[in-house]
Design a protein around this motif. Structure first.
Motif: not given
Length: 170
Positions: A48-66
């Motif tokens: 799941s770390l690959d998905i985190v790296e994709e989502v983290q820059w677009g979300a702008g939040q600390m908690y990324l949910k499920c």
């Protein structure tokens, strides 16, 4: 519901791991992962770390949910300012979710438990509260002058605080 919580460092190395079960609705706090699949928890979270790296820059939040789902396992993520990832793998009881991912009726008849639906707003709020409390403990732990970046956390006090937060929210 069974939980596997891991803190992943900036170099994708595990800094802390803790496995526990729900303490809500009569739970005993013991993880109920099947023995033959228990060793897969680390692989599921690491994938799941690959998905985190994709989502983290677009979300702008600390908690990324499920952020990810692998069969009956759900992965939630919380990012710190230093790019350390708090990842929680949660597996609802097999009676709460079918093999196709459809949420079934809660066998106890109560819809207020967070185990009934791993993606419900109540569950997301409980996981977010858990992550925030662990984050507060994390900040206090890394402020120690004896802690180095990406060093494994072996503090029994930190482990107790994570367990207490799990009992409180999950």
């Amino acid at each position: 519901m069974s939980y596997y919580f891991v803190i992943v460092g900036t170099q994708d190395n595990p800094l802390f791991e803790h496995e526990f079960g729900t303490s809500k609705a009569g739970g005993d706090g013991q993880a109920r992962f099947p023995e033959q699949a228990r060793h897969m928890n680390q692989f599921i979270v690491h994938s799941s770390l690959d998905i985190v790296e994709e989502v983290q820059w677009g979300a702008g939040q600390m908690y990324l949910k499920c952020i990810d789902r692998f069969f009956n396992n759900y992965v939630s993520c919380f990012l710190t300012g230093g790019n350390v990832k708090f990842m929680l793998l949660h597996q609802p009881p097999s009676s709460a979710v079918s093999s196709t991912g459809v949420v079934l009726a809660n066998p106890r008849g109560s819809t207020s438990t967070i185990a009934a639906n791993p993606t419900s707003p109540q569950t997301e709020e409980a996981v977010r509260s858990f992550m925030l409390e662990v984050y507060e403990s994390w900040v206090k732990t890394i402020m120690s002058p004896f802690y180095n970046v990406n060093m494994e956390v072996r503090s029994p006090v930190f482990r107790q605080r994570v367990a207490a937060a799990g009992r409180k929210y999950l």
